[in-house]
Each structure stands twice: as C-alpha cells, then as structure tokens.
Design an enzyme around this catalytic site. Structure first.
Site: not given
Length: 229
Positions: A55-56, A58-59, A132
């Site tokens: 799950f993203g 932000g960028s 990340e």
C-alpha cells in the site's frame, strides 16, 4: 536543476543511499543481513501466502520503483497520512530541515495498492525495503486494503514511534512552515507536498489535510524564518 528521482537503478547500485546518508553520520542504516531477515519475517507472516500487495500513500503512489503486476486504488483503516518524520537528509538538511509523510494511528487512508508477482516477492521487496526501510523510520505491518470489489492483505509502512526522526503533535501552521522551507540534495519538501496533492487529485482521492497544507504552503515564502520548537 534536474529534478531528482528515486529509481530502481539508483536503489540497487547504492547511489541513492549515499545521497540520503550525506550529513547524517549519526543515523543507523539497515544492513543487508537485517534487510533480508526483515523481508523473510514479513513474508512468513503473510495472511495469504502468494498474495503480496503493498500500500502506497505518498510518493510510492506514483514512483514505486519496484515491479508489480497490478495496481488499484485502495483504502486502509486504522491509519491516516501525517507529516510526522523529520527530513534532515534527502529533502531536508541540518540547515533546512523539512518533514515527510508517514502513517499515524487512527482514521483511514486512501492510496494505491500494488500486487507483486508471487515468484518475484523476495527480489521486489528487496527494492522496496531499500527505498523505504534504509533508516528504520517506518515499521512494516500487514493491514487490510479495501479495493473496489474485494479486500486484500497489504504491507503498509507506518511510522516507527521510537525513531529519532519521529515528531508527533505538530500543529498545521508549524508543519506548513517546515514544508515551505525544507530542502536537501533530493529536492524540496514543497515539491513533495505538491506532487502528493497533484497525484491524489489525478487519482480522484480527496484528502482535506493535504489539500489544506498545499494551499497554506503556497502562501508562504520559501525561505521564511523557521518556527522554534
């Protein structure tokens, strides 16, 4: 100046990490052994082995760098977007610190979920972890991602509250000031905020906090005096 972009290539050859480490000699970075062990551990806890979604919020939404076979708009519950991580490298510096997004507990968050091919899980999570998890500022957890017609377990990067970069409880005006002024080797926090707001809009996702911050930051001069904390 050419806009800096995180790529699969600069993650794998170590040049991105060299930029992030600049000026942050005190920060502990994840070793290769720790990265492999953490990836193995999260895969061992997969609720549905072979169904690996990420799950993203932000960028990652527009520049994941890892390879995937499917992407969908998705919503998770129990977390919300929040600028609660100091940026003293990358998009900030010791002289011009900024703030980066993470997920704080409470509420919900809509973003993009990516499915990784089962046979590529280890190699693609290795790229993702390099992107990340290099400085341990997030904690990877499994959460339920609600897609349009189904739900899937997804890896989510929530804030690591024990990390020295974690800064809770900042008011909106203070956050806006640091976003307006934060800048480093990888660009500015203003760009990061505006890119996030723009891509959320393109995806048809409403986030009133991000929209309000973008309006506030546009009204601020890029080099206003930083607020004292």
């Amino acid at each position: 100046m050419t806009k800096y972009r995180i790529t699969r290539e600069n993650l794998l050859d170590g040049s991105h990490h060299a930029r992030v480490r600049a000026g942050q000699a005190h920060v502990r970075f994840m070793t290769e052994e720790e990265r492999r062990a953490q990836i193995a551990e999260i895969l061992a806890r997969a609720p549905r082995p072979g169904r690996i979604w990420v799950f993203g919020y932000g960028s990652l939404m527009w520049n994941p760098a890892f390879r995937y076979v499917e992407s969908r708009t998705a919503r998770i519950h129990g977390f919300h977007r929040q600028f609660c991580l100091w940026a003293r490298g990358g998009r900030g510096s010791a002289e011009r610190p900024g703030l980066m997004l993470s997920l704080e507990s409470g509420g919900s968050c809509t973003g993009v979920a990516f499915r990784i091919a089962p046979g590529a899980a280890v190699s693609e999570l290795d790229v993702l972890w390099r992107r990340e998890m290099s400085s341990w500022s997030y904690r990877p957890v499994w959460a339920t991602a609600y897609l349009r017609r189904r739900c899937e377990p997804a890896i989510v990067f929530a804030v690591n509250r024990s990390h020295e970069r974690y800064v809770p409880g900042l008011d909106t005006d203070t956050i806006a000031r640091y976003l307006a002024t934060g800048e480093g080797l990888n660009g500015s926090c203003r760009e990061y905020l505006f890119d996030t707001a723009e891509h959320l809009q393109e995806l048809g996702i409403r986030d009133s906090r991000i929209e309000a911050l973008a309006r506030r930051v546009r009204d601020l001069r890029p080099h206003e005096e930083l607020p004292s904390l």
